[in-house]
Scaffold this active site. Structure first.
Site, PDB file in Angstrom:
ATOM      1  CG  ASP A 120      44.266  44.602  42.053  1.00  0.00           C
ATOM      2  OD1 ASP A 120      45.206  45.299  42.478  1.00  0.00           O
ATOM      3  OD2 ASP A 120      43.158  45.078  41.739  1.00  0.00           O
ATOM      4  CD  GLU A 121      47.814  48.040  39.557  1.00  0.00           C
ATOM      5  OE1 GLU A 121      48.446  48.556  38.607  1.00  0.00           O
ATOM      6  OE2 GLU A 121      47.315  48.705  40.482  1.00  0.00           O
TER       7      GLU A 121
ATOM      8  CG  ASP B 295      45.243  46.291  37.043  1.00  0.00           C
ATOM      9  OD1 ASP B 295      44.750  45.611  37.958  1.00  0.00           O
ATOM     10  OD2 ASP B 295      45.054  47.513  36.933  1.00  0.00           O
TER      11      ASP B 295
END
Length: 416
Positions: free
Chosen positions: A134-135, A41
């Site tokens: 973003d993960e 993350d």
């Protein structure tokens, strides 16, 4: 107990300091070298990218979001100390942190960085599943011989590589399954690395049930009415009581027990695709709301075609001036990617809601999704859809060559 240095990968004994580099960032867990599922993350992603590109903002609270009437896309950890959170209305965020710098999102830039992160991840294993911009979750099973190191060390190197080459930081969760890896990464932010193993159930037992993925506010209230507020209480339910929670009951109990057999898939399975906009001033007239809805239908159609998906149903989203959310849904007789069809399906829903209420936001989503191959086929009784599809294909070709404004429909020229 196995331990490594976060800053140089050296194996550490019982001490609290690395014997090689002197770092005190030590990662220690009894099952450190056993687990293979990692969750990555990016920390406060949009804000971190902006701070990287604007060094003068490094020590300043930063909010990335849209306008006074928009919402917070993300904020840095300094701003979070003042209570600012993602999805918070911008006016409230400004009240909580009046000295914050505010920037509009630069999505194109964030997508570029996201792809750079993914490219590095894919050098570690082919089993990388992006969860969002973003993960990502990845499966490092069987890669130890390739990298000459167990997954924990590989992920530790990855975090340092991203920090050095891309100028952003990431947090990492390592566990035996996807669920626990996701919960682990939440415990280590920012710039953290947390491991969940056989002790996970006991560590999670006192936590509120809302920490479990998929357990939202409605489910939290429902569980509370049954006297269940902690993960351990949920995990202890027998089959009879689990059945009282409905079809998802057994799955919910399994999650509370830390069980998860989902494999890591190389492509994310989208459950919905949507588009929305927040108005500069509140709208209440149907005509004005229609004018705002049409470009969203065009945008949704483009996203569906780009992702090779189709809408089997539509969801209309409206937010009142008082921030009350209204959602109305409608299944479609046939899957579609066409903006006209999306608009025609949403319009009756919009007309029923346009009762004089002032709205600050409108959105439209496609849910459930269907395979693009099933979309807009038409038949002997429907000769209009194939003509619409041909027209849309021509418009797409012209826009691809000359830009989005090369062709505009008459409805899109109307002014709110």
């Amino acid at each position: 107990m196995p331990a490594i240095c976060r800053d140089c990968d050296a194996q550490v004994g019982t001490g609290s300091q690395c014997p090689r580099c002197g770092s005190v960032r030590i990662l220690r867990h009894k099952e450190l070298f056993e687990h293979t599922i990692g969750h990555v993350d990016c920390d406060a992603f949009f804000a971190t990218v902006e701070k990287r590109d604007r060094p003068e903002l490094r020590d300043v609270p930063l909010i990335v979001g849209g306008g006074v009437r928009g919402v917070v896309s993300t904020c840095c950890y300094i701003a979070r100390l003042s209570g600012v959170r993602s999805a918070m209305p911008m006016f409230k965020a400004r009240q909580l942190c009046p000295n914050a710098a505010v920037l509009k999102p630069d999505i194109a830039k964030y997508v570029t960085v996201s792809r750079q992160v993914r490219a590095i991840l894919e050098t570690l294993t082919p089993l990388v599943q992006m969860q969002s911009i973003d993960e990502a979750v990845l499966d490092l099973s069987g890669t130890e011989a390739l990298h000459g190191a167990p997954p924990a060390v590989v992920l530790n190197r990855f975090a340092r590589q991203v920090e050095k080459e891309l100028g952003i930081t990431v947090s990492i969760g390592l566990a035996p399954n996807r669920l626990l890896a996701k919960l682990a990464v939440e415990r280590g932010k920012p710039r953290g690395f947390f491991v969940f193993g056989s002790e996970a159930a006991s560590l999670l037992a006192p936590e509120p049930v809302g920490i479990l993925p998929g357990v939202g506010p409605v489910q939290v209230k429902r569980l509370a009415a049954m006297g269940i507020t902690r993960v351990g209480q949920l995990a202890a339910l027998d089959a009879r009581r689990a059945a009282e929670l409905g079809e998802d009951g057994p799955s919910l109990v399994a999650r509370a027990q830390g069980l998860d057999n989902r494999p890591v898939r190389t492509e994310r399975e989208s459950k919905s695709i949507s588009a929305e906009t927040t108005f500069t001033t509140d709208l209440r007239e149907l005509a004005a709301l229609e004018d705002a809805l049409w470009p969203l239908c065009e945008k949704l159609g483009r996203r569906l075609r780009r992702e090779d998906q189709a809408a089997a149903g539509i969801v209309l989203k409206l937010k009142t001036a008082g921030f009350a959310l209204r959602t109305r849904s409608q299944r479609l007789p046939n899957p579609t990617q066409l903006p006209e069809t999306l608009f025609e399906a949403a319009l009756p829903l919009l007309k029923r809601e346009a009762d004089g209420t002032k709205f600050r936001l409108i959105g439209i989503g496609a849910s459930p999704l269907a395979d693009a191959a099933l979309a807009d086929k038409g038949d002997l009784a429907d000769t209009l859809t194939p003509r619409r599809l041909a027209r849309q294909s021509a418009i797409d070709a012209l826009r691809a060559k000359f830009g989005d404004d090369a062709v505009r429909r008459g409805r899109g020229l109307r002014k709110s």
